[in-house]
Design an enzyme around this catalytic site. Structure first.
Site, PDB file in Angstrom:
ATOM      1  CG  ASP A  18       1.039  97.672  22.610  1.00 24.08           C
ATOM      2  OD1 ASP A  18       2.105  98.180  23.007  1.00 24.08           O
ATOM      3  OD2 ASP A  18       0.591  96.606  23.076  1.00 24.08           O
ATOM      4  NE  ARG A  23       8.008  93.467  30.153  1.00 28.78           N
ATOM      5  CZ  ARG A  23       8.487  93.687  31.360  1.00 28.78           C
ATOM      6  NH1 ARG A  23       9.771  93.742  31.558  1.00 28.78           N
ATOM      7  NH2 ARG A  23       7.682  93.843  32.379  1.00 28.78           N
ATOM      8  NE  ARG A  58       8.356  96.363  28.009  1.00 29.80           N
ATOM      9  CZ  ARG A  58       7.839  95.577  27.080  1.00 29.80           C
ATOM     10  NH1 ARG A  58       8.487  95.345  25.976  1.00 29.80           N
ATOM     11  NH2 ARG A  58       6.649  95.021  27.268  1.00 29.80           N
ATOM     12  N   PRO A  59      11.366  96.752  33.752  1.00 35.62           N
ATOM     13  CG  PRO A  59      11.069  98.033  35.675  1.00 35.62           C
ATOM     14  CD  PRO A  59      11.011  98.099  34.185  1.00 35.62           C
ATOM     15  CB  ILE A  60      10.246  91.428  35.736  1.00 35.16           C
ATOM     16  CG1 ILE A  60      11.642  90.971  36.154  1.00 35.16           C
ATOM     17  CG2 ILE A  60      10.097  91.402  34.230  1.00 35.16           C
ATOM     18  CD1 ILE A  60      11.873  89.485  35.916  1.00 35.16           C
ATOM     19  CG  ASP A  61      10.244  96.397  39.852  1.00 33.25           C
ATOM     20  OD1 ASP A  61       9.759  96.286  38.706  1.00 33.25           O
ATOM     21  OD2 ASP A  61      10.261  97.465  40.476  1.00 33.25           O
ATOM     22  CE  LYS A 106       3.055  91.034  20.410  1.00 32.72           C
ATOM     23  NZ  LYS A 106       3.819  91.398  21.599  1.00 32.72           N
ATOM     24  CB  ILE A 121       2.325 102.767  29.098  1.00 32.75           C
ATOM     25  CG1 ILE A 121       0.824 103.082  29.086  1.00 32.75           C
ATOM     26  CG2 ILE A 121       2.578 101.342  29.600  1.00 32.75           C
ATOM     27  CD1 ILE A 121       0.104 102.977  30.396  1.00 32.75           C
TER      28      ILE A 121
HETATM   29  N1  EPU Z   1       6.586  97.973  35.238  1.00 32.08           N
HETATM   30  C1  EPU Z   1       7.514  98.017  36.248  1.00 32.08           C
HETATM   31  N2  EPU Z   1       7.830  96.855  36.897  1.00 32.08           N
HETATM   32  C2  EPU Z   1       7.261  95.667  36.573  1.00 32.08           C
HETATM   33  C3  EPU Z   1       6.324  95.623  35.535  1.00 32.08           C
HETATM   34  C4  EPU Z   1       5.998  96.803  34.878  1.00 32.08           C
HETATM   35  O1  EPU Z   1       8.048  99.085  36.583  1.00 32.08           O
HETATM   36  O2  EPU Z   1       7.590  94.657  37.209  1.00 32.08           O
HETATM   37  C5  EPU Z   1       6.208  99.226  34.539  1.00 32.08           C
HETATM   38  C6  EPU Z   1       6.674  99.221  33.084  1.00 32.08           C
HETATM   39  O3  EPU Z   1       8.011  99.641  32.970  1.00 32.08           O
HETATM   40  C7  EPU Z   1       5.686 100.161  32.437  1.00 32.08           C
HETATM   41  C8  EPU Z   1       4.391  99.862  33.194  1.00 32.08           C
HETATM   42  O4  EPU Z   1       4.807  99.289  34.427  1.00 32.08           O
HETATM   43  O5  EPU Z   1       6.071 101.479  32.635  1.00 32.08           O
HETATM   44  C9  EPU Z   1       3.396  98.973  32.515  1.00 32.08           C
HETATM   45  O6  EPU Z   1       4.055  97.855  31.935  1.00 32.08           O
HETATM   46  P1  EPU Z   1       3.352  96.425  31.767  1.00 32.08           P
HETATM   47  O7  EPU Z   1       3.938  95.506  32.785  1.00 32.08           O
HETATM   48  O8  EPU Z   1       1.888  96.598  31.752  1.00 32.08           O
HETATM   49  O9  EPU Z   1       3.849  95.991  30.322  1.00 32.08           O
HETATM   50  P2  EPU Z   1       4.130  94.490  29.885  1.00 32.08           P
HETATM   51  O10 EPU Z   1       3.217  93.604  30.608  1.00 32.08           O
HETATM   52  O11 EPU Z   1       5.564  94.242  29.918  1.00 32.08           O
HETATM   53  C10 EPU Z   1       2.373  94.337  27.954  1.00 32.08           C
HETATM   54  C11 EPU Z   1       2.397  94.044  26.487  1.00 32.08           C
HETATM   55  C12 EPU Z   1       3.046  95.195  25.745  1.00 32.08           C
HETATM   56  C13 EPU Z   1       2.235  96.461  26.039  1.00 32.08           C
HETATM   57  C14 EPU Z   1       2.150  96.701  27.554  1.00 32.08           C
HETATM   58  C15 EPU Z   1       1.280  97.868  27.934  1.00 32.08           C
HETATM   59  C16 EPU Z   1       2.534  91.637  26.430  1.00 32.08           C
HETATM   60  C17 EPU Z   1       3.316  90.425  26.131  1.00 32.08           C
HETATM   61  N3  EPU Z   1       3.126  92.807  26.263  1.00 32.08           N
HETATM   62  O12 EPU Z   1       3.726  94.516  28.361  1.00 32.08           O
HETATM   63  O13 EPU Z   1       2.969  94.891  24.359  1.00 32.08           O
HETATM   64  O14 EPU Z   1       2.843  97.571  25.432  1.00 32.08           O
HETATM   65  O15 EPU Z   1       1.618  95.529  28.199  1.00 32.08           O
HETATM   66  O16 EPU Z   1      -0.007  97.685  27.460  1.00 32.08           O
HETATM   67  O17 EPU Z   1       1.369  91.547  26.773  1.00 32.08           O
HETATM   68  C18 EPU Z   1       3.575  95.054  22.093  1.00 32.08           C
HETATM   69  O18 EPU Z   1       2.735  94.170  21.842  1.00 32.08           O
HETATM   70  O19 EPU Z   1       4.144  95.726  21.194  1.00 32.08           O
HETATM   71  C19 EPU Z   1       3.931  95.318  23.482  1.00 32.08           C
HETATM   72  C20 EPU Z   1       5.061  95.946  23.817  1.00 32.08           C
END
Ligand code: EPU
Length: 412
Positions: A301, A90, A119-122, A22, A323
Site C-alpha cells: 500500500d 472488497r 483478488r479472489p476470496i477462495d 481504514k 503481493i
Molecule cells: N489471495 C488469494 N485468495 C484469497 C485471498 C487472497 O489468492 O482468498 C491473494 C491475493 O490475491 C494477494 C494475496 O493473497 O495476492 C494477499 O492478499 P490479501 O488477502 O492479504 O489482501 P486483502 O486482505 O484483500 C488487504 C488490504 C489491502 C492491502 C492488502 C495487502 C483491507 C481492507 N485491505 O487486502 O489494502 O493492500 O491487504 O496488505 O485490509 C488499500 O488499503 O489500498 C488496500 C488495497
C-alpha cells in the site's frame, strides 16, 4: 466524476494529524455482527469505504449512529443489502465470517474493490468450509450455512490480511479451538484481535500461529482504532518531496519501520518519536531496491507513493511487487508526467528525472491516486487528477490536510 487540480511547486510546512486506519476500522465494524450488544468505536476515519461498510450494516438491519464515535448495534440480521455495496468494496467479504459464526448462515455478493489485479476470496471460503460451513456460489451470490462452526487448523495457501480477519472473527464463536498457522501480522489484524478480546473472545499468539478458543457469546465493547500507517507514510513522502518541515503527528512510527528504513536508506531526512515523525524536504535521494512483502515487510500500500520519491533518486531503482503483481497502473500515468519507469515481469525499473511536468492523469486505485497527487505537488505547472473518487475511499480529508500545509489544490 470529480477531479483535483493541483498547482505544483508549493512548499509545504506545518503539522498534519493522522486519522484512524481504514483497514482496521473496516473489520472492526464488521465485528459488530458478532454480538447483539453495542460496539463503540473511536477514531473511525470518515472515508468512503467506511461509509459503505456502515451502509451495509444498516441494510443488514443494524442500528448505526455516527457522531464523535461510531456506535453499531446488530440486534439481529435481516434484509438484503444493495448489490452495489458489495461491489463497491472488497472488504465487504468481512461480513461473511461473523454472520455464519453467530447466525449459522450468511450471504454476500461477489465483492469488488480497487483495480489492482485479480483478488479472489477462495482462501476465506476454503477456511470456512474446513470449519464446517457449507458454501454455495450461484449467480455471483455466496451463501454459507452451518448448524455449528467447529474450530479447525487453518493454513492459508499464502498469507492473507482480510482472510485472517474473517476467519479469526468466525472462530471466536466456533466450537473448540482454531489455529491459524500462518496468520497475517499486520497491525490492523492485531488491533482487530484487541477489540475481539475486549468483546470477550479468547485469542492468543505464539510461534505456532494465532489461537482462537471459541466462546458461547461475545458482548459489546469500546475501542479506539489505531492510526493509519499508510496515511502517515504518504505524508512522509510528501514531506520529503516538497516539505520545508512537516510534523506528522498522532501516528505510530513503530508500525512503519520498513517504510522508515527504506526512506532513511534513500536519504530522506526525518526524526521520529513515539507518536510523531518530522520530515524535512529538499534533500538528495539515493536509488533503492524495494520488494513489497507482508508485514513487517515493505507494504504494497506504500509502493506507488514511494515510487514518486524514487523518480528523483540518483541511480536506478527497482520495485518488485510480490503481493499484487499487477499493481502498477500508476506507472503509466506517472510516465505522462515525465517519470522514467519501465515495468517488466512484476518489477518497476525507475531512472532519475530532474523534474516532472503537470498534465492530466487518471486515478485508477486508491494508492495510485495518492501517488499522482504527490507527483502533482512536486511537478512544474498544473496537474489534473481525474476520478479522485478512489482517493476518497481511503484518505480522510486528504486535500484539506495538504492545503493546511500550504498546497494549492482545488476539487472540481
Ligand atoms: N489471495 C488469494 N485468495 C484469497 C485471498 C487472497 O489468492 O482468498 C491473494 C491475493 O490475491 C494477494 C494475496 O493473497 O495476492 C494477499 O492478499 P490479501 O488477502 O492479504 O489482501 P486483502 O486482505 O484483500 C488487504 C488490504 C489491502 C492491502 C492488502 C495487502 C483491507 C481492507 N485491505 O487486502 O489494502 O493492500 O491487504 O496488505 O485490509 C488499500 O488499503 O489500498 C488496500 C488495497
Amino acid at each position: 466524476m470529480k477531479r483535483a487540480v493541483i498547482e505544483g511547486g508549493r512548499i509545504l510546512t506545518g503539522e498534519v494529524k493522522i486519522s484512524g486506519a481504514k483497514n482496521a476500522a473496516l473489520p472492526e465494524l464488521a465485528a459488530s455482527l458478532l454480538t447483539g450488544e453495542e460496539l463503540v468505536l473511536r477514531r473511525v476515519p470518515r472515508v468512503k469505504d467506511v461509509e459503505t461498510m456502515l451502509e451495509l450494516l444498516l441494510e443488514l438491519g443494524g442500528e448505526v449512529h455516527v457522531g464523535e464515535t461510531v456506535r453499531v448495534k446488530m440486534g439481529t440480521v435481516r434484509g438484503d443489502p444493495r448489490e452495489e455495496l458489495f461491489r463497491a468494496m472488497r472488504a465487504s467479504v468481512l461480513v461473511l465470517g461473523p454472520q455464519v459464526a453467530r447466525f449459522g448462515r450468511g450471504e454476500i455478493l461477489w465483492p469488488g474493490g480497487c483495480s489492482i489485479g485479480e483478488r479472489p476470496i477462495d482462501f476465506h471460503l476454503q477456511a470456512l468450509r474446513k470449519m464446517g460451513a457449507e458454501i454455495r456460489e450461484e449467480n455471483g451470490r455466496i451463501q454459507a450455512k452451518t448448524r455449528e462452526l467447529r474450530g479447525a487448523r487453518i493454513r492459508f495457501p499464502r498469507i492473507t490480511v482480510t482472510g485472517t480477519e474473517n476467519i479469526m472473527m468466525a472462530a471466536t464463536l466456533a466450537r473448540g479451538e482454531t489455529l491459524i498457522e500462518n496468520p497475517a501480522l499486520e497491525p490492523e489484524v492485531k488491533d482487530l484481535a484487541d477489540l475481539l478480546v475486549r468483546m470477550g473472545a479468547k485469542i492468543s499468539w505464539d510461534r505456532d500461529g494465532l489461537h482462537i478458543e471459541g466462546v458461547d457469546g461475545l458482548h459489546g465493547a469500546e475501542h479506539t482504532v489505531i492510526p493509519d500507517r499508510i496515511e502517515a507514510g504518504t505524508f512522509l513522502i510528501a514531506g520529503a518531496l516538497v516539505g520545508k518541515k512537516i510534523k506528522i503527528s498522532r501516528c505510530m512510527p513503530s508500525h512503519l519501520q520498513a517504510v522508515l528504513e527504506a526512506a532513511r536508506e534513500a536519504g530522506v531526512e526525518f526524526q521520529e518519536g513515539e507518536d510523531w515523525i518530522e520530515v524535512k524536504g529538499g534533500g538528495q535521494f539515493r536509488a533503492l531496491e524495494i520488494e513489497t512483502r507482508e508485514y513487517p515487510g515493505f507494504p504494497t500500500d506504500m509502493q506507488a507513493q514511494f515510487m514518486v520519491l524514487l523518480c528523483f533518486a540518483h541511480g536506478v531503482s527497482t520495485v518488485k511487487e510480490n503481493i499484487f503483481p499487477h499493481r502498477f497502473r500508476h506507472a503509466e500515468e506517472l510516465r505522462k508526467m515525465g517519470c522514467d519507469i519501465e515495468i517488466s515481469m512484476g518489477r518497476a525499473i525507475i531512472k532519475r528525472v530532474s523534474k516532472l511536468r503537470g498534465t492530466q492523469v487518471l486515478a485508477t486505485d486508491l494508492r495510485a491516486s495518492a501517488s499522482l497527487v504527490l507527483a502533482g505537488l512536486v511537478a512544474e505547472g498544473r496537474t489534473v487528477v481525474e476520478d479522485i473518487y478512489h482517493l476518497k475511499r481511503g484518505y480522510e480529508n486528504f486535500f484539506g490536510k495538504l492545503k493546511n500545509l500550504g498546497a494549492e489544490i482545488k476539487e472540481e
